[in-house]
Design a protein around this motif. Structure first.
Motif, PDB file in Angstrom:
ATOM      1  N   LEU A   1      23.259 -48.771 -46.416  1.00 38.97           N
ATOM      2  CA  LEU A   1      23.034 -48.391 -45.023  1.00 38.97           C
ATOM      3  C   LEU A   1      21.774 -47.541 -44.931  1.00 38.97           C
ATOM      4  O   LEU A   1      21.390 -46.873 -45.891  1.00 38.97           O
ATOM      5  CB  LEU A   1      24.228 -47.615 -44.479  1.00 38.97           C
ATOM      6  CG  LEU A   1      25.568 -48.367 -44.444  1.00 38.97           C
ATOM      7  CD1 LEU A   1      26.700 -47.406 -44.097  1.00 38.97           C
ATOM      8  CD2 LEU A   1      25.512 -49.520 -43.454  1.00 38.97           C
TER       9      LEU A   1
ATOM     10  N   LEU B   1      26.999 -43.945 -39.116  1.00 44.06           N
ATOM     11  CA  LEU B   1      27.220 -45.347 -38.765  1.00 44.06           C
ATOM     12  C   LEU B   1      27.163 -45.459 -37.248  1.00 44.06           C
ATOM     13  O   LEU B   1      28.109 -45.095 -36.553  1.00 44.06           O
ATOM     14  CB  LEU B   1      28.566 -45.833 -39.300  1.00 44.06           C
ATOM     15  CG  LEU B   1      28.760 -47.349 -39.326  1.00 44.06           C
ATOM     16  CD1 LEU B   1      27.845 -47.982 -40.366  1.00 44.06           C
ATOM     17  CD2 LEU B   1      30.211 -47.704 -39.627  1.00 44.06           C
ATOM     18  N   THR B   2      26.039 -45.959 -36.750  1.00 46.62           N
ATOM     19  CA  THR B   2      25.889 -46.125 -35.310  1.00 46.62           C
ATOM     20  C   THR B   2      26.785 -47.256 -34.825  1.00 46.62           C
ATOM     21  O   THR B   2      27.241 -48.090 -35.619  1.00 46.62           O
ATOM     22  CB  THR B   2      24.427 -46.458 -34.963  1.00 46.62           C
ATOM     23  OG1 THR B   2      24.109 -47.744 -35.549  1.00 46.62           O
ATOM     24  CG2 THR B   2      23.478 -45.402 -35.513  1.00 46.62           C
TER      25      THR B   2
ATOM     26  N   ASP C   1      25.965 -49.946 -33.314  1.00 50.32           N
ATOM     27  CA  ASP C   1      25.351 -51.223 -33.679  1.00 50.32           C
ATOM     28  C   ASP C   1      25.582 -51.547 -35.147  1.00 50.32           C
ATOM     29  O   ASP C   1      25.888 -52.694 -35.516  1.00 50.32           O
ATOM     30  CB  ASP C   1      23.853 -51.200 -33.383  1.00 50.32           C
ATOM     31  CG  ASP C   1      23.552 -51.342 -31.901  1.00 50.32           C
ATOM     32  OD1 ASP C   1      24.475 -51.717 -31.138  1.00 50.32           O
ATOM     33  OD2 ASP C   1      22.405 -51.073 -31.504  1.00 50.32           O
ATOM     34  N   LEU C   2      25.418 -50.545 -36.015  1.00 42.56           N
ATOM     35  CA  LEU C   2      25.650 -50.762 -37.437  1.00 42.56           C
ATOM     36  C   LEU C   2      27.117 -51.091 -37.714  1.00 42.56           C
ATOM     37  O   LEU C   2      27.429 -51.936 -38.559  1.00 42.56           O
ATOM     38  CB  LEU C   2      25.249 -49.516 -38.237  1.00 42.56           C
ATOM     39  CG  LEU C   2      23.777 -49.379 -38.638  1.00 42.56           C
ATOM     40  CD1 LEU C   2      23.539 -48.023 -39.291  1.00 42.56           C
ATOM     41  CD2 LEU C   2      23.362 -50.498 -39.577  1.00 42.56           C
TER      42      LEU C   2
ATOM     43  N   TRP D   1      27.680 -54.683 -36.821  1.00 42.06           N
ATOM     44  CA  TRP D   1      27.063 -55.544 -37.848  1.00 42.06           C
ATOM     45  C   TRP D   1      27.917 -55.562 -39.112  1.00 42.06           C
ATOM     46  O   TRP D   1      28.167 -56.624 -39.693  1.00 42.06           O
ATOM     47  CB  TRP D   1      25.656 -55.040 -38.150  1.00 42.06           C
ATOM     48  CG  TRP D   1      25.055 -55.652 -39.379  1.00 42.06           C
ATOM     49  CD1 TRP D   1      24.494 -56.885 -39.493  1.00 42.06           C
ATOM     50  CD2 TRP D   1      24.980 -55.050 -40.690  1.00 42.06           C
ATOM     51  NE1 TRP D   1      24.064 -57.098 -40.794  1.00 42.06           N
ATOM     52  CE2 TRP D   1      24.350 -55.995 -41.541  1.00 42.06           C
ATOM     53  CE3 TRP D   1      25.377 -53.813 -41.206  1.00 42.06           C
ATOM     54  CZ2 TRP D   1      24.117 -55.730 -42.885  1.00 42.06           C
ATOM     55  CZ3 TRP D   1      25.147 -53.554 -42.551  1.00 42.06           C
ATOM     56  CH2 TRP D   1      24.523 -54.507 -43.376  1.00 42.06           C
TER      57      TRP D   1
ATOM     58  N   GLN E   1      18.620 -54.453 -42.770  1.00 46.20           N
ATOM     59  CA  GLN E   1      19.877 -55.200 -42.719  1.00 46.20           C
ATOM     60  C   GLN E   1      19.670 -56.693 -42.958  1.00 46.20           C
ATOM     61  O   GLN E   1      20.567 -57.391 -43.419  1.00 46.20           O
ATOM     62  CB  GLN E   1      20.540 -55.006 -41.351  1.00 46.20           C
ATOM     63  CG  GLN E   1      20.987 -53.588 -41.084  1.00 46.20           C
ATOM     64  CD  GLN E   1      21.242 -53.356 -39.605  1.00 46.20           C
ATOM     65  OE1 GLN E   1      20.630 -52.504 -38.993  1.00 46.20           O
ATOM     66  NE2 GLN E   1      22.148 -54.130 -39.025  1.00 46.20           N
TER      67      GLN E   1
END
Length: 495
Positions: free
Chosen positions: A12, A17-18, A20-21, A24, A285
């Motif tokens: 990461l 951890l947003t 969006d992340l 994903w 990513q």
């Protein structure tokens, strides 16, 4: 339906951890996540990150890091595991077991349940650019005894250990982060040296093994070990009957990525016998997505079988069950015991070469150190001259320091305090700079005593004309042990 991305270990970009992340990560559904220094901040924030990863994956997934001890540490707050090289000097399997458990306690406090450690590489070549002090020594039997003890200590405390880098990264001068190393040794030679620690780990039932991106032509003239059926399935699985997890070293390393681009290496590694494919995007990513697509294509094309993927996923699921990532907070009493142990080990590993003076804490002491050290391979940080001065100043409150590269400041300090004892530090493992060599020669001609503090590479001690104190590490306990030694046996260095 077979989901081959479940065999990927990804990384990461940062410490949180947003949304969006998280979306994903949930869509990719990898086997787990490997954390690096950029991901690890405060214990509370890192524990939140780990919990968020598991929430996104909707299971008690494997979360890994490299907490080897010494130079390769990702979590720096709290008790710091000792340098493997220092443990080799101690040559005490019980200390190694306790060091592995100490490392595990610090990780499980964050919810991290997989440690890519210890290195079982035998340090055959002192000019090896990627192993060095990460190795427990030059004797295969000693590396085996200490390394297996370390791994079992980790697993006894609840963290899966990955011994590395199978089948041995200790006899090469090529860094596999940058190019493909080749080890031209016969099978008999490998069995007598490099394989001794790994066979011991297999026999002891250590939970996982990490591969090396190295070509061994005597066993496979075409593919590096990470992608070699002869080494992973043939040797490790069939001959040695290993049933634990096989995890690859990072597939973005040039030894593999340059020869097998676009994620091709992932399917080859799984087909060869690996269970987990480590991919480090360093914030990108798309690299993980590329590897996931490559695995899907290999599965559809028949070059990777569904049975092989399912067998790998089963091993990873079994590890998740055996090593749950529930946080275990370390008590204040345990933390105090662990800090005391790190100082005890650091003190025991000190090596004195030549007659060392006893320094007076009430008098001036000069310190000369490089501003910074060149890094490479897995090393994420170094000891700066400022940090070294700050660490020694509680023991020597009148310490005066100058950066070795600043010739004018160095000369001025020597002229101002001509009778003060001097400490000359080497803080890197990539050779000694000419400026340091020249300053050592000058200090050797002074009437005042001078000591070479060899804080990373013990090989540096023989290269300078000064008595040396070799610490086998530059972390907090090593510096406290060094200060204590310089004060003499009658005094204790302040913490």
């Amino acid at each position: 339906m077979t989901h081959p991305a479940r065999t990927l270990m990804v990384d990461l970009p940062g410490p949180s951890l947003t949304p969006d992340l998280a979306r994903w990560l949930r869509a990719l559904n990898p086997g787990g996540v490997c954390l690096f220094a950029r991901n690890i901040t405060t214990p509370e924030a890192t524990a939140r990150l780990v919990a968020d990863i598991r929430d996104a994956l909707e299971r008690d997934a494997l979360v890994a890091t490299d907490q080897e001890g010494g130079a390769v540490l990702r979590r720096l707050d709290g008790p710091q595991p000792p340098t493997p090289q220092g443990l080799g000097v101690l040559d005490d399997p019980q200390a190694a077991f306790e060091a592995g458990a100490l490392a595990a306690r610090g990780l499980l406090e964050l919810g991290i349940n997989w440690n890519y450690a210890p290195s079982l590489d035998v340090n055959i070549d002192p000019l090896n650019p990627v192993i060095g002090e990460r190795s427990l020594g030059t004797d295969p039997a000693r590396v085996a005894a200490l390394g297996v003890a370390w791994a079992l200590g980790s697993e006894s405390a609840g963290v899966l250990s990955a011994v590395k880098h199978f089948p041995g990264h200790g006899d090469t001068r090529v860094d596999s982060h940058l190019a493909l190393p080749v080890v031209n040794k016969s099978r008999a030679a490998l069995e007598a040296c490099e394989w001794v620690p790994f066979r011991a780990a297999v026999q002891a039932g250590v939970g996982s093994v990490m591969t090396a991106h190295i070509l061994y032509p005597a066993l496979d003239p075409e593919r590096p070990a990470t992608l070699s059926p002869a080494l992973l399935d043939g040797l490790l699985r069939q001959e040695w009957s290993y049933s634990g997890i096989v995890v690859t070293d990072a597939m973005d390393m040039k030894a593999v990525a340059d020869r097998y681009p676009a994620g091709q290496g992932a399917a080859l590694a799984l087909a060869a016998g690996a269970d987990a494919v480590l991919v480090c995007g360093h914030g990108d990513q798309s690299l993980h997505d590329l590897h996931a697509r490559a695995l899907e294509q290999a599965l559809r094309g028949g070059t990777l079988s569904a049975e092989r993927v399912e067998a790998a996923i089963t091993r990873l699921s079994q590890a998740e069950a055996r090593f749950p990532g529930a946080r275990r907070l370390v008590s204040a009493a345990q933390r105090q015991q662990d800090e005391a142990a790190t100082l005890r080990w650091a003190t025991g590993a000190l090596e004195r070469q030549g007659l060392l003076p006893t320094l007076d804490p009430a008098a001036p002491v000069l310190l000369f150190a490089p501003a910074e050290s060149e890094l490479g391979g897995p090393y994420g940080d170094f000891l700066s001259s400022e940090a070294l001065a700050a660490a020694l100043r509680p023991a020597f409150p009148h310490l005066q320091s100058a950066v070795i590269e600043d010739a004018e400041a160095t000369a001025a300090l020597l002229a101002r305090l001509p009778s003060a004892p001097a400490l000359l530090a080497t803080t890197g493992r990539w050779g000694i700079p000419d400026t340091t060599v020249a300053l050592a020669a000058r200090l050797a001609t002074r009437r005042a005593p001078a000591v070479h503090l060899a804080l990373w590479s013990p090989d540096a001690a023989a290269q300078l004309p000064l008595p040396a104190l070799v610490t086998h590490g530059f972390r907090r306990a090593h510096l406290q042990a060094a200060a204590h030694a310089l004060l003499g046996s009658g005094q204790t260095a302040p913490v």
